[in-house]
Design a protein around this motif. Structure first.
Motif, PDB file in Angstrom:
ATOM      1  N   ASN A  91       0.764  -1.246   0.000  1.00  0.00           N
ATOM      2  CA  ASN A  91       0.000   0.000   0.000  1.00  0.00           C
ATOM      3  C   ASN A  91       0.795   1.296   0.000  1.00  0.00           C
ATOM      4  OD1 ASN A  91      -2.941  -0.470  -0.061  1.00  0.00           O
ATOM      5  ND2 ASN A  91      -2.434  -1.879   1.587  1.00  0.00           N
ATOM      6  N   CYS A  99      -2.146  -7.367  -5.212  1.00  0.00           N
ATOM      7  CA  CYS A  99      -2.848  -6.100  -5.035  1.00  0.00           C
ATOM      8  C   CYS A  99      -1.796  -5.089  -4.615  1.00  0.00           C
ATOM      9  CB  CYS A  99      -3.899  -6.274  -3.934  1.00  0.00           C
ATOM     10  SG  CYS A  99      -4.737  -4.768  -3.439  1.00  0.00           S
ATOM     11  N   GLY A 150      -5.031  -1.228  -4.642  1.00  0.00           N
ATOM     12  CA  GLY A 150      -5.732  -1.363  -5.917  1.00  0.00           C
ATOM     13  C   GLY A 150      -4.767  -1.938  -6.935  1.00  0.00           C
ATOM     14  N   TRP A 158      -5.972  -7.540  -8.024  1.00  0.00           N
ATOM     15  CA  TRP A 158      -7.059  -6.591  -7.795  1.00  0.00           C
ATOM     16  C   TRP A 158      -6.820  -5.391  -8.717  1.00  0.00           C
ATOM     17  CZ3 TRP A 158     -11.696  -5.851  -6.979  1.00  0.00           C
ATOM     18  CH2 TRP A 158     -12.250  -4.777  -6.287  1.00  0.00           C
TER      19      TRP A 158
HETATM   20  C1  DGJ Z   1      -5.769  -1.575  -0.536  1.00  0.00           C
HETATM   21  C2  DGJ Z   1      -6.540  -2.607  -1.293  1.00  0.00           C
HETATM   22  O1  DGJ Z   1      -6.592  -2.296  -2.640  1.00  0.00           O
HETATM   23  C3  DGJ Z   1      -7.930  -2.718  -0.696  1.00  0.00           C
HETATM   24  O2  DGJ Z   1      -8.681  -3.630  -1.437  1.00  0.00           O
HETATM   25  C4  DGJ Z   1      -7.800  -3.143   0.738  1.00  0.00           C
HETATM   26  O3  DGJ Z   1      -7.253  -4.421   0.812  1.00  0.00           O
HETATM   27  C5  DGJ Z   1      -6.957  -2.155   1.508  1.00  0.00           C
HETATM   28  N1  DGJ Z   1      -5.701  -1.949   0.856  1.00  0.00           N
HETATM   29  C6  DGJ Z   1      -6.728  -2.627   2.917  1.00  0.00           C
HETATM   30  O4  DGJ Z   1      -5.846  -1.853   3.579  1.00  0.00           O
END
Ligand code: DGJ
Length: 735
Positions: free
Chosen positions: A481, A527, A530, A546
């Protein structure tokens, strides 16, 4: 098909299904590019080949010869400083500090099949007769550096893959300053460059621009391939359309910092290069050490963008993705993220799961927040142990309960990240990527674990593996993330700091390889906030990703259409979510949300316990429909019949591999008064076959549907925005 070497003319000819790729050994023993495009049977260098002529202001290779120059010679892997003034494919600093090099032909080998790339993802073969590989060894006599250029051609595909492997065969250190995966010099510049660009929540929008003299490039410096630029470009002729005309695709099988660069020179020749981004990169090769570049997958199509995309789809689905889930139908899942965010406990998840079972959902995924003491995004990354207050009876209990409902259970991890509020950080503050004495920047309150360190990778692997081994977990979502800042490793010496970003990627790949091999039955989905790392590199380990945190159906039209330029439908995670949509606040009909998400690895991501009865019934019908037709959605041949980037409506078609059915989805963006009557021409059907439309009982013939077209519903002007329709064409048994 195959690879031919004409020893007299010193020409290699690689032939795929409908393509030829020709290269030659130049008079100075470097490699020259002759041709890449539609298949040709025969090539004669003397009659039609490369030409050299005296010109003003030319830097020339041989004394006494005023014609032979690399300045305008199309090349395969150009060097710096030897009469070519364009950017080179590689650059090496030798022990004396000089940055000139001269890789000359030494030998070549033609091998059946396709060797794997050490430590890196790559396309593969299952049988040796699927492909042939040419390996050309080049050597720099001064430094002793060798490079092996690899070319694979697939018998039944219009694909060439390329990569380079360096080895320091000298007695002193050399430093790679630039080591791109490939170069292709094309003889003219009458092209438009297509790229997939965007940002978080609007990934992979399609942009097209005409080539002009000079450099045009996309890149990532974020430590991930990124949501901002996908590691892909295409060069199409200006008049190329979805179904007609020439296009070249270039797709880099890599998930880190990359460069995709197109240079048009004064002669209007076009140079295309892709590889690891040379910015802030170098790699020290001590004597005997090797360096392998990632792979580039080149596709040529003279049947428009569709020909290119379908070639990528089939290759990436069957010969890049691996494991038991490669060919298995993917389950319909419910992800709790947009239903609960961090605010859940065992009871809430079990309630969701019960409702999910009732609606025909097959897999319940517990997303972020189940570990450490994570109640928001400020803590616990790195502590992969169950959150005791939220899940007092443990993960295993929860997973078993969910299995007892007749569902599967899946779990979210973010293995590459660490929170300062974690036991892992307290024990190992040195395990963060960092540059000593400089403050650390954060993203979403989190920091990046130094995956160049084997001991950090081992610790994370053990924690994740222990959970997967303990509880019945059928699916894993591997998230990431934030992008990287202060890219440096306390574990590397000063002269290797610029290796950090690539070593990190190799570390991620190593853990993914180990985990996916150790848990072969688990379905892995990648992922990155996103679709921030939606690239071929990760598809090698995880067959789906994702696609975006933007779950709005209208936004998804562009995201999924852009993504489909390269990536197959089966790879795109796509969910139905709540309205108003969390990202854009838009209301779209439930049917449209499903019709768009059907073109992906399908699921739901909303609080299904709060829905009115009519919507629950609609979801039951959707899951039943998807179950009956998911083979066609996930593994059929995908056609973009109209584009959301150009029109107010989007039409997607998928035709089953066995041609027994086809499904058409039409999504209207904005309602319009007095809209014209429209028909849409389908593709990929059998012309003489009769097709029954499941929804209406009408019968059409394939030729009628493809040449005259299928009549789209007339708009009343009162239908409202964002409506959609779906038709299922079943081929009549006798036809
Ligand atoms: C980013 C992802 O794309 C979401 O689907 C979700 O899993 C969040 N992170 C959770 O922190």
């Amino acid at each position: 098909m195959g690879i031919m070497f004409d020893a007299q003319q010193r020409i290699f000819h690689l032939q795929g299904r409908d393509i030829s790729y020709l290269l030659t050994i130049l008079p100075n023993e470097q490699l020259g590019q002759i041709y890449f495009g539609q298949k040709i049977r025969h090539y004669d260098q003397l009659a039609t080949g490369l030409r050299w002529a005296t010109r003003g202001y030319l830097a020339c290779v041989f004394e006494g010869d005023l014609a032979f120059s690399l300045e305008y010679t199309p090349q395969e892997y150009p060097a710096y400083g030897k009469t070519d003034f364009r950017h080179p494919a590689y650059q090496v600093q030798n022990a004396a500090g000089h940055t000139i090099s001269d890789l000359r032909y030494v030998s070549h080998a033609i091998l059946p099949g396709k060797p794997r790339l050490a430590g890196l993802p790559a396309t593969y073969v299952e049988q040796d007769d699927e492909a042939a590989t040419l390996e050309i060894t080049l050597r720099d006599a001064v430094s002793g550096l060798t490079a092996v250029l690899s070319y694979t051609v697939y018998a039944e595909r219009n694909v060439i893959t390329r990569s380079a492997r360096f080895e320091n065969g000298g007695a002193q250190d050399v430093r790679l300053l630039r080591a791109l995966s490939m170069c292709l010099d094309l003889p003219d510049a009458d092209f438009e460059m297509m790229q997939l660009s965007g940002a978080w929540a609007r990934e992979r929008h399609l942009y097209t621009r005409p080539l002009t003299p000079g450099i045009q490039a996309i890149e990532s410096t974020r430590g991930a391939s990124s949501a901002h630029q996908n590691p892909f470009i295409a060069l199409k002729r200006p008049h190329t359309t979805e179904t007609h005309g020439e296009v070249y695709g270039f797709s880099l099988v890599y998930s880190g910092n990359f460069l995709a660069e197109v240079e048009v020179n004064h002669d209007h020749q076009t140079r295309v290069m892709l590889g690891i981004n040379p910015f802030d990169f170098s790699w020290l090769l001590t004597p005997g050490e090797t360096f392998q570049t990632p792979e580039v997958v080149l596709v040529y199509s003279n049947q428009g963008l569709e020909g290119m995309s379908q070639t990528y789809h089939d290759l990436y689905r069957r010969r890049l993705a691996r494991g038991v889930w490669r060919d298995r139908e993917r389950p319909i899942l419910l992800n709790n993220w947009e239903a609960t965010f961090f605010d859940f406990n065992e009871e809430k998840i079990l309630t969701l799961a019960r409702a999910a079972k009732d609606l025909g959902i097959e897999l319940v995924v517990l997303d972020d927040g189940w570990f450490g003491h994570r109640d928001d995004d400020r803590s616990s990354l790195g502590d992969w142990v169950t959150h005791p207050e939220k899940l007092p009876r443990g993960l295993k209990f929860l997973a078993q309960e969910i299995e007892a409902f007749g569902l599967r259970f899946g779990l979210w991890f973010e293995p590459e990240m660490i929170s300062k509020d974690s036991a892992l950080y307290r024990d190992h503050p040195e395990w963060l990527l960092q540059v000593p004495e400089y403050d650390l920047s954060h993203g979403r309150n989190q920091f990046v674990l130094d995956f160049t360190r084997p001991e950090a990778r081992e610790a994370i692997y053990q924690m994740v593996a222990a959970i997967l081994a303990d509880a019945p977990i059928s699916y894993v979502k591997w998230d990431m993330n934030r992008n990287m800042t202060e890219i440096g490793s306390l574990a590397l010496p000063p002269e290797r700091q610029k290796e950090t970003a690539h070593r990190y990627m190799l570390g991620v790949y190593a853990v993914m390889e180990r985990l996916t091999q150790a848990f072969p039955e688990v379905l892995f989905e990648s992922c990155a906030g996103g679709g921030g790392r939606f690239d071929p590199g990760l598809l090698y380990y995880m067959p789906q990703a994702w696609a975006s945190d933007d779950t709005d159906a209208i936004e998804r039209l562009k995201i999924q259409a852009g993504t489909s330029l390269v990536y197959p439908v089966s790879a795109m995670g796509a969910h139905v979510s709540a309205v108003p949509n969390h990202q854009v606040g838009r209301f779209t009909p439930l049917m449209t949300r499903a019709n768009v998400a059907f073109f992906g690895a399908f699921g739901y991501e909303l609080d299904i316990t709060q829905l009115p009865a009519a919507e629950r019934a609609a979801i039951q019908a959707q899951t039943a429909y998807y179950q009956a037709h998911r083979q066609t959605f996930q593994f059929g041949t995908f056609y973009r019949l109209s584009s959301p980037f150009e029109q107010n409506h989007t039409c997607w078609l998928t035709v089953a591999a066995d041609e027994r059915e086809a499904i058409l989805v039409y999504v209207k963006t904005l309602a319009a008064p007095n809209a014209p009557f429209r028909a849409i021409r389908l593709r990929g059907l059998l012309p003489a076959a009769a097709y029954v439309v499941e929804e209406t009982g009408q019968v059409f013939y394939g030729d009628d549907l493809m040449y005259r077209g299928f009549p789209l519903p007339a708009e009343t002007g009162q239908d409202g925005d964002f409506t959609s329709s779906r038709w299922t064409f079943q081929r009549r048994a006798e036809s």
